[in-house]
Each structure stands twice: as structure tokens, then as C-alpha cells.
Scaffold this motif. Structure first.
Motif, PDB file in Angstrom:
ATOM      1  N   UNK A  34       0.624  -0.882   0.417  1.00 38.38           N
ATOM      2  CA  UNK A  34       0.529   0.289   0.244  1.00 38.38           C
ATOM      3  C   UNK A  34       0.370   1.145  -0.152  1.00 38.38           C
ATOM      4  N   UNK A  35       1.857   1.192   0.219  1.00 40.73           N
ATOM      5  CA  UNK A  35       3.085   2.479   0.843  1.00 40.73           C
ATOM      6  C   UNK A  35       3.140   2.764  -0.434  1.00 40.73           C
ATOM      7  N   UNK A  36       3.680   1.786  -1.168  1.00 42.41           N
ATOM      8  CA  UNK A  36       4.386   1.763  -2.215  1.00 42.41           C
ATOM      9  C   UNK A  36       3.363   2.519  -3.495  1.00 42.41           C
ATOM     10  N   UNK A  37       1.885   1.650  -3.303  1.00 43.55           N
ATOM     11  CA  UNK A  37       1.038   2.921  -4.984  1.00 43.55           C
ATOM     12  C   UNK A  37       0.251   4.167  -3.938  1.00 43.55           C
ATOM     13  N   UNK A  38       0.877   3.807  -3.060  1.00 45.35           N
ATOM     14  CA  UNK A  38       0.416   5.905  -2.643  1.00 45.35           C
ATOM     15  C   UNK A  38       1.363   6.252  -2.757  1.00 45.35           C
ATOM     16  N   UNK A  39       2.760   5.689  -2.145  1.00 45.83           N
ATOM     17  CA  UNK A  39       3.940   7.331  -2.918  1.00 45.83           C
ATOM     18  C   UNK A  39       4.324   7.294  -4.375  1.00 45.83           C
ATOM     19  N   UNK A  40       3.569   6.066  -4.726  1.00 50.44           N
ATOM     20  CA  UNK A  40       4.055   6.500  -7.100  1.00 50.44           C
ATOM     21  C   UNK A  40       2.965   7.414  -7.527  1.00 50.44           C
ATOM     22  N   UNK A  41       1.894   7.320  -6.712  1.00 48.11           N
ATOM     23  CA  UNK A  41       1.240   8.499  -6.966  1.00 48.11           C
ATOM     24  C   UNK A  41       1.679   9.551  -6.427  1.00 48.11           C
ATOM     25  N   UNK A  42       1.404   9.273  -4.952  1.00 45.51           N
ATOM     26  CA  UNK A  42       2.103  11.364  -4.619  1.00 45.51           C
ATOM     27  C   UNK A  42       3.787  10.697  -3.371  1.00 45.51           C
ATOM     28  N   UNK A  43       4.819  11.040  -4.399  1.00 42.76           N
ATOM     29  CA  UNK A  43       6.222  10.959  -3.902  1.00 42.76           C
ATOM     30  C   UNK A  43       6.209  11.524  -2.853  1.00 42.76           C
ATOM     31  N   UNK A  44       5.495  12.968  -2.501  1.00 42.50           N
ATOM     32  CA  UNK A  44       6.168  13.941  -0.957  1.00 42.50           C
ATOM     33  C   UNK A  44       5.656  12.896  -0.253  1.00 42.50           C
ATOM     34  N   UNK A  45       4.701  12.106   0.076  1.00 41.65           N
ATOM     35  CA  UNK A  45       4.161  11.231   2.033  1.00 41.65           C
ATOM     36  C   UNK A  45       5.250  11.170   2.575  1.00 41.65           C
ATOM     37  N   UNK A  46       6.433  10.480   2.136  1.00 36.86           N
ATOM     38  CA  UNK A  46       7.119  10.100   2.711  1.00 36.86           C
ATOM     39  C   UNK A  46       7.980  11.515   3.789  1.00 36.86           C
ATOM     40  N   UNK A  47       8.363  12.680   3.620  1.00 36.13           N
ATOM     41  CA  UNK A  47       8.755  13.601   3.375  1.00 36.13           C
ATOM     42  C   UNK A  47       6.965  14.654   4.085  1.00 36.13           C
ATOM     43  N   UNK A  48       6.152  13.861   4.274  1.00 41.37           N
ATOM     44  CA  UNK A  48       4.492  14.809   4.763  1.00 41.37           C
ATOM     45  C   UNK A  48       4.922  13.646   6.190  1.00 41.37           C
ATOM     46  N   UNK A  49       4.897  12.567   6.202  1.00 37.00           N
ATOM     47  CA  UNK A  49       5.087  11.880   7.441  1.00 37.00           C
ATOM     48  C   UNK A  49       6.403  12.189   8.311  1.00 37.00           C
ATOM     49  N   UNK A  50       7.753  12.495   7.462  1.00 37.72           N
ATOM     50  CA  UNK A  50       8.485  13.515   8.912  1.00 37.72           C
ATOM     51  C   UNK A  50       7.978  14.878   9.086  1.00 37.72           C
ATOM     52  N   UNK A  51       7.716  15.705   8.213  1.00 44.29           N
ATOM     53  CA  UNK A  51       7.136  16.342   8.915  1.00 44.29           C
ATOM     54  C   UNK A  51       5.824  16.145   9.926  1.00 44.29           C
ATOM     55  N   UNK A  52       5.429  14.929   9.501  1.00 42.22           N
ATOM     56  CA  UNK A  52       4.059  15.382  11.438  1.00 42.22           C
ATOM     57  C   UNK A  52       4.943  15.625  12.723  1.00 42.22           C
TER      58      UNK A  52
END
Length: 266
Positions: A34-52
Motif C-alpha cells: 500500500x505504501x508503494x502504491x500511495x508514494x507512486x501516486x504522491x512521492x511526497x508522502x514520506x516527507x509529509x510523514x516526517x513533517x508530521x
């Protein structure tokens, strides 16, 4: 410590998915898929998680600076250095912290969470966030609810729908807090993204068996009803006291996609 409940590895879990976003190893193929599917669509998600996560640490330091010495963190997630208690006890060695999560993987790592200063105290509650009475009763072994407590529900409530009782659990938890306590929240929102992109992310989480309830600013503000919101108000995660530090690599030009806020119980 009680025996670790059996881990369901057949479907993603928010704590393990967040661990995957942060580059951790305590996740399973469904979380990674699921993480790979989401980050393929929105590559910034891991950065957003670190910002949180950076917001969580800033908020903890800010609260310690306000004299708060007790913390209840619900939806803890898998330990990632530094942990909340480390941020609190660095400024206030006598700080008392209780963590709570319902993922057995987090329980398996609880010992890593429970190493703090000799002056302070740490505890862990294995429970679903909706089990408010149980959480508060068990946390009372470490925390004195007759004194102010900082209640953190960061990156948690968007995994609970209104029907699941998201607003109700906040009301039940804050009702037990003493005057001078604080509620700290971070929450994903569709407000900063195109409607189609938000809808797609929502659908991908749902398809993975994970509830995703991104709320507008108006719906986010409802969680703070009856409380006094502190400056700078309800803002994007990166706008909440950035002077307190916690720079995030790759943050430049990236929006956190989350509202955050802190409020004091009058």
C-alpha cells in the motif's frame, strides 16, 4: 509485560504504514504494498510523514516549556528516535509519559520506549484509541489526572470516521483532564490539494482496508470545541512554531497536507 497479541500481517496497519514511510523495517508486505502504491501516486508522502513527526517533537518541547510534566500519547506508532519522552525529558527530566497503541508490533517494541530518565516515569497501554476508559484507567498508574496532562493524538484521528466515534473519543478523553491540560492534534486534510488527488488517496487507503477520513479545517476545528486554542492557531504542520527547529530533509516546497493545533483546557 503481558504476552504479545498475535500480529495480523494480512492487511496494512497505520502504525506499520507510517513506519514504512519513515524508512523503518517493522512492517510487512501488505504495508509496503500500500505504501508503494500511495508514494507512486504522491512521492511526497514520506516527507509529509516526517513533517508530521517534526511537529510532534516541536509541540512536545513547547509544552515542556509551558511547564507541562505529564504526557499521554495515543497512537504512538513504532518507536523512531527521538521518541516523545526523550524530547520531553531532555527539557524536564522529571516528565512522566504514557504511550498507547493497538498494534502488537508497537507493543513488541515497547521496551525501547520505556527507557527514560531516573527522575521521570514511563508507561505503555495496549489498547484501541476508542477504549477511552481503559486507556485512562491504566495510564493513571503513571499519570496523576488531578494535574495537567498533555494529550497527543497525532496522525491518528484521520484513521477514524465520524461513525467510528472520532469526536466522541476526544470528548471522553479531554473530559477527564484537569484544568490547564492540553490537547495536541495533527490531521490530514484535503484543503491543500486538488479534489481529484485527495479522492484518489482516500480510495487507495480504503482499497487497502484502511479507513481514511481527511477532514476540512472546519471539521478539524470541532475537535477543539470547549478548549482555548493557543497561538499560532490551527495551521499547517510546517507553520506551527517553526522557530523550535526540527528541519526535515526534502521539505523545501513540500506542503505537509495536515492541519495541526494545540489547545488548553480552561
Amino acid at each position: 509485560m503481558t504476552q504479545t497479541p498475535q500480529i495480523d500481517t494480512s492487511k496494512p496497519h497505520p502504525a506499520r504504514l507510517y513506519d514504512w514511510y519513515l524508512g523503518g523495517k517493522d512492517n510487512y508486505p501488505p504495508d509496503e504494498e500500500l505504501g508503494r502504491r500511495l508514494t507512486e501516486f504522491a512521492p511526497v508522502i514520506p516527507v509529509m510523514a516526517r513533517m508530521n513527526r517534526a511537529f510532534t517533537l516541536r509541540a512536545t518541547r513547547w509544552l515542556a516549556g509551558q511547564g507541562v510534566r505529564q504526557f499521554l500519547d495515543i497512537g504512538t506508532g513504532i518507536p523512531t528516535e527521538p521518541n516523545l519522552h526523550q524530547a520531553a525529558q531532555r527539557l524536564a527530566p522529571e516528565a512522566r509519559v504514557v504511550y498507547c497503541d493497538n498494534d502488537p508490533v508497537v507493543l513488541a517494541h515497547a521496551q525501547a520506549l520505556l527507557h527514560g530518565t531516573p527522575q521521570g516515569a514511563l508507561g505503555y497501554v495496549q489498547a484501541d484509541a476508542r477504549e477511552t476508559s481503559r486507556i485512562l484507567d491504566e495510564a493513571a498508574a503513571v499519570l496523576d489526572f488531578g494535574r495537567p496532562v498533555a494529550l497527543s493524538l497525532n496522525a491518528l484521528l484521520h484513521f477514524l470516521s465520524d461513525e467510528d466515534g472520532a469526536y466522541r473519543l476526544v470528548e471522553e478523553l479531554t473530559a477527564r483532564l484537569a484544568t490547564g491540560s492540553y490537547l495536541v492534534l495533527s490531521h490530514l486534510t484535503p484543503d491543500f490539494h486538488p479534489e481529484e488527488a485527495s479522492r484518489k488517496v482516500h480510495e487507495m487507503y480504503r482499497a487497502g482496508g484502511v479507513t481514511m477520513e481527511m477532514r476540512t479545517r472546519e471539521r478539524f476545528a470541532r475537535f477543539f470545541d470547549g478548549l482555548d486554542i493557543v497561538a499560532p492557531g490551527l495551521v499547517a504542520a510546517e507553520e506551527w512554531h517553526p522557530e523550535l527547529g526540527e528541519p526535515v530533509e526534502g521539505q523545501g516546497g513540500v506542503h505537509s497536507g495536515a492541519y495541526v493545533g494545540a489547545a488548553r483546557k480552561p
